[in-house]
Design a protein around this motif. Sequence first.
Motif, mmCIF file in Angstrom:
data_model
loop_
_atom_site.group_PDB
_atom_site.id
_atom_site.type_symbol
_atom_site.label_atom_id
_atom_site.label_comp_id
_atom_site.label_asym_id
_atom_site.label_seq_id
_atom_site.Cartn_x
_atom_site.Cartn_y
_atom_site.Cartn_z
ATOM 1 N N MET A 1 20.555 37.118 60.177
ATOM 2 C CA MET A 1 21.085 38.483 60.323
ATOM 3 C C MET A 1 20.105 39.466 59.694
ATOM 4 O O MET A 1 20.151 39.761 58.516
ATOM 5 N N SER A 2 19.146 39.946 60.522
ATOM 6 C CA SER A 2 18.113 40.818 59.962
ATOM 7 C C SER A 2 17.976 42.125 60.722
ATOM 8 O O SER A 2 16.969 42.799 60.605
ATOM 9 N N LYS A 3 18.993 42.478 61.487
ATOM 10 C CA LYS A 3 18.932 43.710 62.263
ATOM 11 C C LYS A 3 19.518 44.872 61.456
ATOM 12 O O LYS A 3 20.507 44.717 60.748
ATOM 13 N N VAL A 4 18.879 46.017 61.619
ATOM 14 C CA VAL A 4 19.313 47.232 60.925
ATOM 15 C C VAL A 4 19.696 48.274 61.971
ATOM 16 O O VAL A 4 18.965 48.483 62.940
ATOM 17 N N LEU A 5 20.835 48.911 61.755
ATOM 18 C CA LEU A 5 21.335 49.918 62.686
ATOM 19 C C LEU A 5 21.417 51.272 61.993
ATOM 20 O O LEU A 5 21.892 51.365 60.861
ATOM 21 N N VAL A 6 20.951 52.310 62.677
ATOM 22 C CA VAL A 6 21.126 53.687 62.216
ATOM 23 C C VAL A 6 22.007 54.406 63.227
ATOM 24 O O VAL A 6 21.679 54.452 64.421
ATOM 25 N N ILE A 7 23.134 54.934 62.769
ATOM 26 C CA ILE A 7 23.988 55.755 63.620
ATOM 27 C C ILE A 7 23.563 57.194 63.385
ATOM 28 O O ILE A 7 23.882 57.805 62.373
ATOM 29 N N ALA A 8 22.754 57.693 64.304
ATOM 30 C CA ALA A 8 22.105 58.992 64.124
ATOM 31 C C ALA A 8 22.971 60.122 64.673
ATOM 32 O O ALA A 8 23.876 59.914 65.481
ATOM 33 N N GLN A 9 22.678 61.316 64.210
ATOM 34 C CA GLN A 9 23.311 62.521 64.728
ATOM 35 C C GLN A 9 22.281 63.353 65.465
ATOM 36 O O GLN A 9 21.099 63.378 65.098
ATOM 37 N N ALA A 10 22.744 64.043 66.490
ATOM 38 C CA ALA A 10 21.875 64.952 67.233
ATOM 39 C C ALA A 10 22.622 66.249 67.482
ATOM 40 O O ALA A 10 23.810 66.239 67.801
ATOM 41 N N ALA A 11 21.935 67.348 67.286
ATOM 42 C CA ALA A 11 22.494 68.668 67.564
ATOM 43 C C ALA A 11 21.743 69.262 68.738
ATOM 44 O O ALA A 11 20.519 69.450 68.658
ATOM 45 N N GLU A 12 22.465 69.509 69.832
ATOM 46 C CA GLU A 12 21.855 70.039 71.056
ATOM 47 C C GLU A 12 20.687 69.163 71.512
ATOM 48 O O GLU A 12 19.628 69.651 71.897
ATOM 49 N N GLY A 13 20.888 67.850 71.422
ATOM 50 C CA GLY A 13 19.888 66.899 71.892
ATOM 51 C C GLY A 13 18.729 66.658 70.954
ATOM 52 O O GLY A 13 17.788 65.939 71.304
ATOM 53 N N VAL A 14 18.787 67.214 69.744
ATOM 54 C CA VAL A 14 17.708 67.061 68.769
ATOM 55 C C VAL A 14 18.234 66.292 67.560
ATOM 56 O O VAL A 14 19.259 66.664 66.974
ATOM 57 N N ALA A 15 17.545 65.220 67.179
ATOM 58 C CA ALA A 15 17.953 64.423 66.030
ATOM 59 C C ALA A 15 17.885 65.247 64.753
ATOM 60 O O ALA A 15 16.933 65.993 64.533
ATOM 61 N N THR A 16 18.897 65.125 63.915
ATOM 62 C CA THR A 16 18.922 65.885 62.669
ATOM 63 C C THR A 16 17.913 65.330 61.676
ATOM 64 O O THR A 16 17.537 64.151 61.725
ATOM 65 N N GLU A 17 17.508 66.172 60.740
ATOM 66 C CA GLU A 17 16.554 65.764 59.708
ATOM 67 C C GLU A 17 17.105 64.605 58.890
ATOM 68 O O GLU A 17 16.376 63.657 58.560
ATOM 69 N N LEU A 18 18.373 64.643 58.568
ATOM 70 C CA LEU A 18 18.959 63.582 57.761
ATOM 71 C C LEU A 18 18.999 62.259 58.532
ATOM 72 O O LEU A 18 18.851 61.183 57.945
ATOM 73 N N SER A 19 19.164 62.327 59.840
ATOM 74 C CA SER A 19 19.095 61.106 60.656
ATOM 75 C C SER A 19 17.696 60.497 60.605
ATOM 76 O O SER A 19 17.532 59.273 60.554
#
Length: 322
Positions: A1-19
């Motif tokens: 089990m070595s997979k890492v997942l990021v649940i990212a946010q996007a505002a108006e189709g642009v990934a947020t800085e925190l993502s």
Amino acid sequence: MSKVLVIAQAAEGVATELSLQCLAAARAAADRIGGTVTALVGGKDVGSAAPTLIQHGADEVRVADADALSPYLTTPFRKAVRAATEGESWALVLLPASTMGDDLAPFVAHDLGAACVLDAVGIDADASGCLLARRLEYDRKVTSTFTAAEGKALVVTLKDGAADALPADAARNGQVVTVDLPGDLAGAAEVVRRDVVAKSVNLKAARIIVAAGAGVGTRENFARIEELAARLGAQIGATRAVVDAGWLPADHQIGQTGAVVRPDVYIGCGISGAVQHWVGMSEAKTIVAINTDASAPLMRRAHYRIVGDVNDVVPKLTQLAG
């Protein structure tokens, strides 16, 4: 089990800085455990964020595109995450420590049978490769370290400033997959109205910050701080007391409940330097403190100290600034 997942946010189709910061932390963790990084982005018309997520560290991007996912509601997003991750095992799941991330993370952890840590300030690994999440508690005076039980995933929301986003690498390649979503995404709730207050300042990008505290005294005196900042080409920061007084909007606030900044020069005017503010600006390269109290915490920690009334000192600094 070595997979890492990021649940990212996007505002108006642009990934947020925190993502993007979460992606940087995920990339570092995956490299330590010999794993891969998958980014999941959900919303309406969010596919345009995929190239950016790949350029900033994702090996794969899964796009969950549906009207029901915009604006954010817990139930539709929870169902989308389930559809995107069903039947897979994850070592680590990272989300931004945002309104969305902190709300969604416990539900994701429940569905995965995972451990959950909110508002972490860092991700580490021990000598055996076991992933750890660090969280500051008791007014940031204590660092607690968490890990998941053996064989379980670790779901973490990462605070702003906990990692630096990786530079965009246009040469990186990755796979983009469209998630097959269930037809019953919508839940019992709906958003009737959503008002977004636009930010008036970007303190994180500021190289010089002139910050004001309660020692400035009055709103009329605050004009002196504005004049100095304008002369230096600086952004204006504030303590919570200044924001509560209505002198500045909340996005100027620095500290535990505000922004975390790392400017080249930070000038604290009439700021005592309580721990709640100190944690937001302690990594400034050069700290200048102005206060009548030479023993104030910020005065003791500053690189340069000016003992005096800010309303006398600041105009003189403004003159010297040309």
